[in-house]
Design an enzyme around this catalytic site. Structure first.
Site, short mmCIF file in Angstrom:
data_model
loop_
_atom_site.label_atom_id
_atom_site.label_comp_id
_atom_site.label_asym_id
_atom_site.label_seq_id
_atom_site.Cartn_x
_atom_site.Cartn_y
_atom_site.Cartn_z
N GLY A 57 0.93 -1.07 0.01
CA GLY A 57 -0.01 0.02 -0.02
C GLY A 57 0.72 1.20 0.06
N GLN A 71 1.86 9.52 3.80
CA GLN A 71 3.06 9.46 4.39
C GLN A 71 4.17 8.82 4.14
OE1 GLN A 71 3.26 12.28 6.85
NE2 GLN A 71 1.03 12.65 6.71
N THR A 85 5.35 4.70 2.20
CA THR A 85 4.89 3.30 1.42
C THR A 85 5.09 2.13 2.45
OG1 THR A 85 6.06 3.89 -0.71
CG2 THR A 85 5.66 1.78 -0.46
N VAL A 86 4.00 1.33 2.36
CA VAL A 86 3.93 0.01 3.37
C VAL A 86 4.24 -1.12 2.80
CG1 VAL A 86 2.29 -0.78 4.89
CG2 VAL A 86 2.08 1.44 4.46
N ASP A 89 -8.66 12.17 10.56
CA ASP A 89 -8.62 11.68 9.36
C ASP A 89 -9.29 10.24 9.06
OD1 ASP A 89 -8.04 11.62 6.71
OD2 ASP A 89 -5.98 10.87 6.74
#
Length: 742
Positions: free
Chosen positions: A419, A423, A425-426, A537
Site C-alpha cells: 500500500g 506519509q 509506502t507500506v 482523518d
C-alpha cells in the site's frame, strides 16, 4: 549436392530474417539528431521532444522559442506547443512529472471575482495531487476552488487567510500569516477559482490590497516564494498519461513478444481504471535511464555509492553485476605482506596498528552515520516527547535496527509493497522471530512530515485498544524513518466494500459489527484515553480488517492530543475530501464532533456501498454525505441502499441506523451525537437484532417440541386402545368382572 543447396538456402533465410529483425528494431530508435536542450532546461527526454519524429504525439511536442517577459526578451525557453505553457523541468522516472509555469489568479478590488482554468481539460495532463497545493494569500481572503470533472461533477475546496501584516522573505513558507493552503483532489484537470474578500475590524484589514489564489508546487512554494504580484506565474507540477493508442505506439511497446518483453530492462504498465493516470514505463530495479526507448535503461554501478551496496561489509568487496551487485571476499593482501616481512617486527607492528585503526575509524563512521540519521529523523525530538510525557516511555516503543528490517522485507522489494499512504509506502515483512508485520517507509522527511511522524509514534505509544492498529516499534538509523505495525491481512474497509473480496461478501451483520468496532475505538480516543485524542482523518481507507474481519483504526499522522478541559483544536484545515467536517473547514476549529462527521460518512458508505467522493454513477452530487442526507429528506433512502443490506435486514433496523448516520452528518456540530452515544445506539440495534433472532430460534424449538409431544400422545392413545381391546376379549372367557384402575 542437393543437400548442400538446401543448407545454403536455409542459411540465407536465417540471415535475411536476422537483417529484417534488426531493421525492425532500428526503426523504433528515436532520431539521434533530436534537440535535447532549450534555454535553462538541459534535458528534454522522449516521449517529449523538439522537431518531427522526436515526440510520441502532438501533446508532447516542445517548441523552443523566445520568452515574452521584458526582462529576458530574446532568451529561448521550452514550451508545450499545444498548451503554450513554459516547461521548467521534465522527470520521466515513475510516475512521470513535468513542471510548468502557470499564471496566478488575483483580484485587487473588494468584489468577488472568479475565473475558470480549463487549459488542461481533455488533455493527457493533469495537476499532481501529491506535489501541488491550493494557496490563498492576502488579508481576509476567502478563496475557494471548484474542481471540475469530465462527468460535470464538482468538488469544493479552499481556505481563508487571516489578516496580519507581515513581510514575506525569501525562504519563507505559508505559516498562517496573510496566507493559507490546502490539498487538491485526485485526477484534477480543470477547476474554477473564486476570490471573495472579507471585511475585518483589524487595523490591517487589507481593503486596498490585492488578493491571490493559485495552485503551486508545494516544495518550490516553501523554499523559493517571495512577495506575489498580479502578473506573476508560479511552478505547477503536472502528471501525464497516454491513451491506449499512444501507449502501444511507444518504441518499448511496439511489436514486443512475451520473450522479448521478459528480457528487456524495463517494465511497462497499462492502467485499466478510468482516468487513473498510471500508463507508464519504468526501468527495472538496478537500472536507470529512459524506459520509453529501446535500450534506454542502463545498468547502475551500485559499487560507486555506499547507499546502494550496504550489505557489503568491510571484509568484502563490492562487485557490480548486470542489474545488481554482489559482495565477494576481499583478497587478504595484508596477510601476504605480514608473512613476507615476518622477520621485521617493526613492519608487523605497523600493519596491525594500521588495521586496528582502520577498523576503529570504520566503526566510528558507521556509528556517526547512524547518529546522523537518528538526529535527522527526529530521534532527539522523539526522546524529548516520550521523556516529558508520563504516560509513555522509550521502552514501550522498540527501536529496530536497519539490517533487521531490510532482511524482513527482502531489502524493501517492490514485491513486498502492500500500500501507499500520504506519509509513505507500506511493506509486508517477516521478523526473525516469525512475526508478520507491516513496515511503513516514510517519504523524504521535511519539517512538516517529521512532526507528523513523531506525532504518530507518541500517540500510538499511549493507545492500547483492540480496535486500534498496534505500533510495535520504529527504526531511526536509516535515511528515512521506518514504523513497524502489526500486520492486518484483509486490507482496508474501502477495498472490502468495493467488492475486491469475492469469497467473503460484506453482510449486514459484518457491516454493523465493523461500525460498532470503529465507534468503540473513537469513543475510547475521545473519552476513555488519559487525555482526549482527535484522529482527524477517519475514512474507509484508514480502517483495516484483520484475519477475522475485525476493524482496526490506523494512520494517526495528523492526529492530536488535547487537554481534558480543552473543547477544540485550532489548526490549518487538514483531512481528506469528502470526509472533512464542513464546520471545521469554515472555522478552522476541530472538535470531537468533527470525528463524528467523518464517522457518519463511513456509516453512509457501509449502508450504500458507495464511495465518499465519486465522479462516476447516477447520483446528483459528488459528495456521498450530501447525497445521503438529501435522499433521506426526500424519502428516497431505500433506492440508494446496498442490495445486500436491503436483502438481509428489516427496514425498521435500517432506518434506525440511517437516522443515526444523518444525525452524525448534521452541518452543525452541536447537534451531532457524541461517539459514546453513537456506539451505544449501534450496540442497542445489534442487541435487538440478536434478541429477535434468538426469539425466532426459540419459537422454532417450541413448535418442534409441540409436534413431538403430539406424536407421543398419538402413540400412547393407540397403545391404550389396544390394551383395552385385549382386556375385553379376555373377559369373555373369565367369570370374574374386570376392573381397570385409573
Amino acid at each position: 549436392m542437393e543437400l548442400q543447396m538446401v543448407l545454403f538456402r536455409m542459411l540465407v533465410l536465417v540471415i535475411m530474417c536476422s537483417i529484417l529483425n534488426a531493421f525492425a528494431r532500428a526503426s523504433n530508435v528515436i532520431n539521434r539528431s533530436c534537440q535535447e536542450y532549450c534555454g535553462n532546461v538541459s534535458m528534454i527526454p522522449y516521449p517529449f521532444g523538439i522537431g518531427n519524429g522526436c515526440f510520441v504525439d502532438d501533446w508532447f511536442e516542445i517548441v523552443c522559442k523566445s520568452s515574452n517577459d521584458s526582462y529576458d526578451l530574446g532568451f529561448p525557453k521550452p514550451y508545450l506547443k499545444r498548451l503554450d505553457l513554459e516547461v521548467m523541468e521534465i522527470d520521466i522516472t515513475f510516475p512521470g512529472r513535468v513542471r510548468v509555469s502557470y499564471p496566478i489568479f488575483s483580484s485587487c478590488t473588494n468584489v468577488t471575482n472568479s475565473t475558470k482554468n480549463l487549459k488542461l481539460e481533455k488533455t493527457p495532463f493533469g495537476f499532481s495531487e501529491n506535489d501541488n497545493n491550493f494557496v490563498a494569500m492576502g488579508c481576509n481572503n476567502s478563496a475557494s476552488m471548484w474542481s471540475i470533472f469530465p462527468d460535470d461533477s464538482v468538488s469544493y475546496g479552499g481556505c481563508k487567510s487571516p489578516c496580519y501584516r507581515a513581510p514575506f522573505t525569501n525562504g519563507s513558507h505559508c505559516n498562517a500569516t496573510n496566507c493559507c493552503q490546502t490539498t487538491i483532489p485526485s485526477y484534477l484537470q480543470a477547476f474554477s477559482t473564486t476570490i471573495q474578500p472579507k471585511l475585518s475590524s483589524s487595523p490591517y484589514n487589507g481593503s486596498n490590497e490585492c488578493k491571490y489564489a493559485f495552485l503551486v508546487d508545494q516544495n518550490w512554494f516553501e523554499t523559493n516564494f517571495t512577495e506575489p504580484n498580479p502578473n506573476m506565474s508560479v511552478p505547477v507540477v503536472l502528471y501525464w498519461t497516454f491513451d491506449n493508442t499512444t501507449f502501444y505506439s511507444l518504441p518499448t511497446m511496439k511489436n514486443m513478444t512475451a520473450r522479448e518483453y521478459k528480457n528487456y530492462t524495463y517494465i511497462c504498465h497499462l492502467a485499466l481504471v478510468l482516468r487513473n493516470p498510471t500508463n507508464h514505463c519504468d526501468c527495472e530495479n538496478g537500472y536507470k535511464g529512459n524506459p520509453y526507448l529501446l535500450g534506454g535503461c542502463g545498468d547502475i554501478n551500485e559499487c560507486t555509492d555506499p547507499d546502494f551496496n550496504i550489505t557489503c561489509t568491510p571484509n568484502t568487496r563490492c562487485e557490480n553485476t548486470e542489474g545488481s551487485y554482489r559482495c565477494v571476499a576481499a583478497k587478504n593482501t595484508k596477510l601476504s605482506i605480514i608473512i613476507g616481512v615476518s622477520t621485521s617486527l617493526g613492519v608487523l607492528f605497523l600493519i596491525f596498528s594500521g588495521w586496528g585503526s582502520y577498523k576503529v575509524i570504520k566503526k566510528r563512521m558507521r556509528i556517526k552515520r547512524k547518529e546522523k540519521f537518528f538526529k535527522q529523523n527526529g530521534g532527539l525530538l522523539l526522546q524529548q516527547q516520550l521523556s516529558t510525557n508520563n504516560e509513555v516511555n522509550v521502552e514501550n516503543t522498540k527501536l529496530f535496527n536497519s539490517e533487521e528490517l531490510e532482511k524482513a522485507t527482502d531489502r524493501f522489494s517492490v514485491d513486498r509493497i502492500i500500500g501507499h499512504g500520504g506519509q509513505g509506502t507500506v511493506y509486508k515483512g517477516m521478523l526473525a522471530d516469525g512475526r508478520i508485520v507491516a513496515i511503513k517507509k516514510s517519504m523524504v522527511i521535511d519539517e512538516e512530515k517529521l512532526q507528523a511522524f513523531i506525532n504518530e509514534v507518541v500517540i500510538l505509544s499511549r493507545i492500547n485498544h483492540r480496535n486500534v492498529v498496534k505500533l510495535l516499534g520504529c527504526c531511526l538509523e536509516t535515511k528515512v524513518p521506518l514504523l513497524v505495525y502489526e500486520f492486518i491481512p484483509n486490507g482496508t474497509l474501502a477495498e472490502y466494500l468495493n467488492g475486491q473480496n469475492e469469497e467473503f461478501s460484506p453482510t449486514w451483520d459484518m457491516r454493523l459489527r465493523i461500525a460498532i468496532e470503529v465507534a468503540r475505538a473513537l469513543f475510547y480516543l475521545h473519552s476513555a484515553a488519559s487525555s482526549p485524542i482527535y484522529h482527524r482523518d477517519i475514512k474507509s481507507t484508514n480502517i483495516l480488517l484483520d484475519e477475522k474481519y475485525r476493524a482496526k483504526v490506523a494512520d494517526f499522522g495528523i492526529s492530536r492530543s488535547v487537554a481534558i478541559e480543552q473543547t477544540h483544536l485550532s489548526t490549518l484545515v487538514q483531512g481528506t475530501f469528502g470526509y472533512v467536517d464542513p464546520e471545521y473547514f469554515r472555522s478552522g476549529q476541530f472538535t470531537d464532533k468533527s470525528d463524528v462527521y467523518s464517522f457518519g460518512v463511513v456509516l453512509a458508505e457501509l449502508l450504500t456501498g458507495e464511495k465518499a467522493i465519486s465522479s462516476i454513477g447516477a447520483r446528483d452530487t459528488k459528495s456521498l454525505a450530501a447525497f445521503f442526507v438529501s435522499s433521506m429528506e426526500e424519502n428516497n433512502l431505500f433506492n440508494i441502499l446496498d442490495n445486500q443490506v436491503l436483502k438481509e435486514m428489516e427496514k425498521e433496523k435500517i432506518i434506525a441506523v440511517a437516522n443515526l448516520a444523518k444525525r452524525c452528518l448534521n452541518l452543525k456540530g452541536r447537534k451531532r451525537p457524541t461517539m459514546r452515544e453513537v456506539a451505544m445506539e449501534l450496540e442497542a440495534n445489534q442487541m435487538s437484532q440478536n434478541l429477535a433472532s434468538n426469539l425466532q430460534q426459540k419459537y422454532g424449538e417450541i413448535e418442534d417440541a409441540k409436534t413431538e409431544i403430539s406424536k407421543q400422545r398419538d402413540v400412547v392413545s393407540v397403545s391404550t386402545t389396544s390394551s383395552m381391546d385385549s382386556a375385553i376379549a379376555a373377559s369373555s372367557f373369565d367369570t370374574q368382572p374386570l376392573f381397570i384402575s385409573s
